[in-house]
Write an enzyme that holds these catalytic residues in place. Structure first.
Site, PDB file in Angstrom:
ATOM      1  N   ASP A 168       4.512  -2.804  -2.425  1.00 57.26           N
ATOM      2  CA  ASP A 168       3.305  -3.311  -1.780  1.00 57.26           C
ATOM      3  C   ASP A 168       2.515  -4.099  -2.823  1.00 57.26           C
ATOM      4  O   ASP A 168       2.914  -4.187  -3.983  1.00 57.26           O
ATOM      5  CB  ASP A 168       2.498  -2.166  -1.160  1.00 57.26           C
ATOM      6  CG  ASP A 168       2.028  -1.157  -2.188  1.00 57.26           C
ATOM      7  OD1 ASP A 168       2.175  -1.412  -3.398  1.00 57.26           O
ATOM      8  OD2 ASP A 168       1.515  -0.097  -1.794  1.00 57.26           O
ATOM      9  N   ASP A 201       7.593   2.013   6.643  1.00 63.95           N
ATOM     10  CA  ASP A 201       7.514   2.923   5.500  1.00 63.95           C
ATOM     11  C   ASP A 201       6.414   3.913   5.804  1.00 63.95           C
ATOM     12  O   ASP A 201       5.444   3.579   6.497  1.00 63.95           O
ATOM     13  CB  ASP A 201       7.148   2.188   4.206  1.00 63.95           C
ATOM     14  CG  ASP A 201       5.651   1.927   4.118  1.00 63.95           C
ATOM     15  OD1 ASP A 201       5.170   1.003   4.800  1.00 63.95           O
ATOM     16  OD2 ASP A 201       4.950   2.673   3.410  1.00 63.95           O
TER      17      ASP A 201
END
Lengths: 376, 376
Positions: free
Chosen positions: A93, A267
């Site tokens: 991320d 996720d």
């Protein structure tokens, strides 16, 4: 080996999509669930186990890794894959979400965000360019743009401001990322719970012609139907030939319903975090192993599972371990939950391939509703 | 299958003894190290791993197990082996040591000890008979007499009183244990750091003709040479044809030196507890993986080891995991340490068999003294 990052849509069943994301480090079968390896480890799991369960890719958190061990150090050690012994794809991320939820003393403006480390209190600056630079040093295969994620509910004006800035940051990240054929940088659709802002965000990102698109800022406090509604509005705007990733989602039910709407990647810390707290996800819904009904139940969580944690260990033992706060309890339940998540994804993929996703969807929901086996 | 509990002394090399303890659930190759499974789990390890490293037997703590899940429950579930999935031999301590070190509000007299659970504050009574009863409900293969263990240094009068009472308790435990051919009840030599009291204790126990003898009350704060001195005095009194177990010991160095004096069995939390705190025991001495020198060292702890934790994971990764307090750090270092302990025991056994224990002893001490590999 796949030299270039590509996405192939192989078939659809209703809104659900079966696909394949390919890149030099491997192939991701989609719909895919990516276990979260926050700080370079999927908590309480050996990565060999994670791989064996069917994970094609894991996620690393840029915020955590930039603070410890630090991107320069990771780069000197040969990159994240080398350090953690995971030669397969890794998605990172941008760090933005955790900067905003975990760190202290934030100053956020067009340039980026200044924050205080939750580890040692040191000051750090993160700009769109720096986020991409860090993700590059980690040698991440799929990198995410820096964005500003707003907790819901929020004022429309605030949501709009953050969405527009995130769009501008997407452009800056695209430039910073440059040409890297074997890797990808995904943009992130923002816009909170405002349909027109979501559409504006998706359209703006589409114009940037990125290799993939994430939907962010959901599952941050809003009811599930709001989240699904936003997907219904957003996904038709995104190009069908690019992978779509729903960030931080979710429960098995969230995943199933989002796949039905055309999401390809997920996720979530839920399987591991819940596992450490004694909550198991099973074919027959949720099981709280701390509950007294399991104390003398020598049956496993799921005798039909292929995962040793699910099939070979009794509920009584799991109950005892969890009640005693023993590490093995979290190890076994994380293992079980990740096995269940990957089993669910495999079931989803097979059903799309066979053109019977709607049946799989109905059967799965029905099994969850049936609930756990009767007490002994 | 061995129907009866037996001990066979196979060969000696100097004072060191190679032997075999046999019982229905399996054979223990001695000298043996027994990993500690306090509350029904060797912390942060799968028992399959523990077995694979070469452990023939593990230890369970009666104090912990009587409080949770409770002996009656364990018995209803088919015994400890069934509950924890370890079909091999299990030794349980009497509970006395932890009652005296962990619980609150103790009242100790000839009858036994009354104490308050550290888990929920409930009151419990433990007598010699109750300890054996509990160990029976756990279905333990080697049971220990209840004794009173005194922390050193202590007044001679106090040491003597506790030793004499422990002797009387040994007799009561022997009666309570009765005839169980497939199992054993061991007596425990006490007497602190007083040579004549140690001898008196060993002689008293010998008269009871038990199936094995432990040396207790050592490694409780005294210097190593005092401990070894007590072994030098005590062991010649004990019958050679019975196994000798040094309780709660110790470091690899303690073990090597105690084997040299004729000890056959050991248990200690050190490999697992130290592992969780970042301390590794290796062929080349101790390694504190938290130390900054390992932060960018991509070499494993021991490239010659057969254990994946020792051979396949870099020091840099172990350092990062340990510094980040990640579960995997404790999992890997516990695994490594238990592997090293079992490798040491195997080396000891092989060298006794080949009549070259003295050489092995010298080589091992020399390797430890050489210290860790040079920094990168």
């Amino acid at each position: 080996m796949h030299e270039k990052f590509t996405f192939t849509l192989k078939s659809t069943s209703g809104g659900a999509r079966l696909g394949e994301v390919a890149m030099p480090r491997g192939v991701i079968r989609t719909p895919a669930f990516m276990p979260v390896g926050t700080v370079g480890t999927v908590k309480a799991m050996y990565l060999d186990q994670v791989r064996e369960l069917g994970a094609d890719i894991i996620l690393g958190n840029t915020y955590h890794l930039m603070l410890r061990p630090g991107p320069e150090r990771v780069a000197r050690l040969g990159g994240l894959h080398e350090l953690i012994r995971w030669p397969h794809p890794i998605l990172t991320d941008s760090g933005g979400f955790q900067v905003m939820s975990l760190s202290g003393l934030r100053k956020l403006d067009e340039k980026g965000v200044t924050f205080k480390s939750h580890v040692d209190g040191s000051l750090h600056h993160m700009s769109p360019e720096r986020s991409i630079e860090i993700q590059g040093m980690l040698d991440s295969d799929i990198q995410m743009q820096l964005d500003e994620c707003i907790a819901l509910p929020a004022e429309r004006k605030e949501i709009e401001r953050a969405m527009e800035m995130s769009l501008r940051w997407a452009e800056r990240c695209r430039v910073a990322f440059g040409e890297q054929p074997g890797k990808a940088m995904f943009g992130i659709v923002q816009g909170g719970d405002q349909p027109d802002l979501r559409i504006r965000s998706a359209e703006g990102l589409k114009e940037l012609d990125l290799k993939g698109y994430a939907v962010g800022g959901l599952a941050v406090g809003e009811p599930q139907d709001v989240m699904l509604g936003m997907l219904d509005i957003t996904l038709p705007v995104l190009p069908t030939e690019k992978p779509r990733y729903l960030m931080g989602v979710g429960t098995p039910d969230d995943i199933l319903k989002s796949v039905a709407r055309g999401i390809d990647m997920f996720d979530c810390v839920m399987p591991t975090r819940s596992g450490r707290h004694g909550l198991a996800f099973t074919r027959r819904g949720r099981v709280n192993i701390r509950n007294a009904r399991h104390a003398e139940d020598m049956r496993p969580l799921d005798e039909q599972s292929n995962c040793p944690a699910s099939r070979d260990y009794s509920r009584a033992y799991l109950h005892h371990l969890t009640r005693s706060n023993e590490a093995l309890g979290g190890m076994l339940l994380s293992w079980h939950n990740l096995a269940y998540y990957q089993e669910l994804m495999q079931g989803i993929r097979t059903s799309i391939e066979e053109g019977r996703f709607a049946d799989f969807y109905a059967e799965t929901i029905e099994m969850w509703a049936r609930g756990d086996i009767d007490p002994v």
